[in-house]
Design an enzyme around this catalytic site. Structure first.
Site, short mmCIF file in Angstrom:
data_model
loop_
_atom_site.label_atom_id
_atom_site.label_comp_id
_atom_site.label_asym_id
_atom_site.label_seq_id
_atom_site.Cartn_x
_atom_site.Cartn_y
_atom_site.Cartn_z
N ALA A 88 0.83 -1.25 -0.18
CA ALA A 88 -0.14 -0.04 -0.04
C ALA A 88 0.91 1.20 -0.17
CB ALA A 88 -0.95 0.07 1.03
N ALA A 89 1.92 1.42 0.68
CA ALA A 89 2.75 2.68 0.79
C ALA A 89 3.14 3.00 -0.66
CB ALA A 89 3.85 2.26 1.95
N PRO A 90 3.21 4.46 -0.66
CA PRO A 90 2.93 5.46 0.16
C PRO A 90 1.69 5.94 0.39
CG PRO A 90 3.61 6.35 -1.99
CD PRO A 90 3.60 4.90 -2.09
N ASN B 299 -1.15 6.93 -1.66
CA ASN B 299 -2.07 7.90 -2.60
C ASN B 299 -3.04 6.86 -3.13
OD1 ASN B 299 -0.90 10.23 -2.26
ND2 ASN B 299 0.52 10.03 -4.18
N LYS B 300 -3.02 5.61 -3.72
CA LYS B 300 -4.00 4.82 -4.19
C LYS B 300 -5.01 4.27 -3.01
CE LYS B 300 -0.79 2.90 -7.69
NZ LYS B 300 0.24 3.71 -7.24
N ARG C 149 7.73 3.97 5.75
CA ARG C 149 6.92 4.18 4.78
C ARG C 149 5.29 4.18 5.09
NH1 ARG C 149 7.99 3.41 -0.91
NH2 ARG C 149 6.37 1.99 -1.14
N ASP D 29 4.21 -8.41 5.57
CA ASP D 29 4.59 -8.94 4.15
C ASP D 29 3.23 -9.43 3.78
OD1 ASP D 29 5.16 -10.06 1.86
OD2 ASP D 29 6.83 -11.32 2.69
N CYS E 98 4.55 0.80 -11.99
CA CYS E 98 5.19 2.07 -12.62
C CYS E 98 6.36 1.50 -13.62
CB CYS E 98 5.31 3.11 -11.82
SG CYS E 98 6.47 2.83 -10.67
#
Length: 466
Positions: free
Chosen positions: A235-237, A239-240, A263, A285, A359
């Site tokens: 999940a980090a950071p 925004n999603k 994070r 994890d 990404c």
């Protein structure tokens, strides 16, 4: 001087993969973030040169209390930067003892490489080229405000609102203090490239999320209905995750996991600022999360955005020269983890819809991972064709790969990205389809439908254009 200490701390954070330069700079307490960002980026750009000069001059052997990252920042400032003009304090005095030797080693390095300018010392590929100019995308956080109110606020600040964009060309030609509404995402505002909103009061209050358009697509395409249970695997950071919460309207549950404690702490701050109340964070994890745990028995949606090479990130070339071409060894290791994570996610018993995204531009982390996971669970999940008008599709490496989405500065005016949407073959009728996707985005859009068309709901907007 506090500037040099802050720069050294950011460099150390980047090296230990705590975050990107920009994220660490804006997460620091240093007041002049533009000055800090510029110093860190330039120091990182000349990192190989600085390491060679520092080693040849024996600086760290002579100054045993001087840490490597601080040494790199100070030597950059002495030889290639401002030269401690108007400041430097004790660091200026320390470097003065080694100034002659450091300058001599820099000159010697130029002679060895047959160059006369500092810029010519940079390795091929580390000099920033004419990077594509992508707009500044700003997601309106609907947990705290709405697009109309945000637009009115900017108009009162002297910005000129140009309405909803009708094409990519509208976004490409944005200049000055003009801004638009994105043609696809109804909560996404678009400003000219290099518009800096980090100090904007709406951003600092959590009303705005600075998030690239491609990064907004995973949550939008997952489309969890309010009240449902969602699992955000890496999940980090955050925004999603905040986008998922906005789509859920803070109704339901998000289980968010990340293995990095720092994070995760930063993510908790971001979610609190964004007004997210439906998320449960866990330092864990994802591969260790049991699908049979009763807490996750109602999870129908999973967002999996695992660690990747980041080869699609425009800022990565500046922050880590050469990062656009990760080694085969690193790609193999990343792809192995990504496929294990995706296969693990597909074993959750109530899962109906999953979005896998990276990404990265590399086939090994994208199409190959999706293909491998589908082959390991044949007939259970399928790729969903989404956004048929999206111009950049998946590489044709296997049948159906064209259903995946790719993004790039050249084709979509975004950062580089990859997205695949998977759904269980026997989709339960209990999984509601949200209006946020529009007719062309719903999972059932590819099935043959001979039923009469239902009239659109009152006030419904036409399908988004891309």
């Amino acid at each position: 001087m506090a500037l040099y200490g802050a720069a050294a701390a950011v460099l150390a954070g980047v090296e230990s993969r705590q975050g990107s330069i920009k994220g660490l700079v804006y997460g620091s307490r240093f007041q002049n973030v533009k000055q800090l960002y510029a110093l860190v980026c330039e120091t990182q750009r000349y990192a190989a040169v600085l390491d060679a000069v520092i080693a040849s001059a024996g600086l760290l052997r002579a100054e045993k209390k001087l840490r490597p990252h601080m040494a790199k920042v100070l030597v950059y400032e002495l030889l290639l930067g401002r030269g401690f003009r108007g400041g430097g304090g004790r660091w200026k005095a320390l470097l003065a003892r080694h100034q002659a030797r450091l300058k001599a080693e820099l000159a010697r390095l130029k002679v060895q490489r047959g160059v006369s300018r500092n810029e010519d010392l940079l390795e091929v590929g580390s000099t920033p080229g004419p990077a594509p100019q992508i707009p500044r995308f700003v997601r309106v956080n609907t947990l705290k405000t709405c697009s109309d109110d945000a637009i009115d606020y900017f108009k009162r600040q002297g910005f000129s609102y140009q309405g909803r964009a009708s094409s990519l060309e509208d976004l490409r030609t944005l200049k000055g203090k003009h801004f638009l509404l994105d043609p696809l995402l109804p909560e996404l505002l678009v400003f000219p490239a290099h518009t800096d909103l980090h100090e904007h009061p709406l951003y600092q209050a959590g009303h705005l999320i600075l998030q690239d358009k491609a990064s907004c697509l995973p949550a939008m395409l997952l489309a969890p209905a309010p009240g449902s249970h969602v699992l955000d695997a890496c999940a980090a950071p955050g925004n999603k995750t905040s986008h998922l919460a906005a789509l859920l309207k803070n109704q339901g549950k998000i289980f968010a996991f990340d293995l990095d404690a720092k994070r995760l702490a930063s993510m908790a701050t971001l979610l609190a600022r964004a007004g997210v109340s439906c998320c449960e964070l866990a330092e864990k994890d994802f591969l260790a999360v049991s699908p049979s745990d009763p807490r996750y028995s109602q999870v129908q949606y999973i967002l999996l955005d695992p660690s990747c090479s980041g080869s699609g990130m425009l800022s990565r070339q500046l922050e880590e020269p050469g990062a656009g071409t990760p080694s085969k060894e690193r790609l193999h290791a990343l792809a192995g983890f990504q496929q294990r994570a995706l296969c693990h996610a597909l074993t959750f018993p109530s899962l109906q819809r999953l979005v896998y995204s990276t990404c990265s531009l590399c086939q090994e982390e994208n199409e190959d991972v999706v293909q491998g996971a589908l082959q390991k669970s044949p007939g259970t999940f399928r790729l969903v064709p989404v956004l048929p008008s999206w111009p950049h599709r998946g590489l044709g490496t296997f049948p159906g790969a064209e259903h995946c989405l790719r993004a790039s500065p050249e084709t979509t005016l975004t950062g580089g990205f990859f997205i695949a949407v998977l759904e269980r073959v026997e989709v339960s009728s209990s999984v509601p389809q949200t209006e946020t996707l529009g007719p062309e985005l719903t999972p059932s859009s590819t099935r043959k439908r001979k039923k009469r068309r239902r009239k659109p709901a009152a006030g419904a907007s036409p399908p988004p254009r891309t």
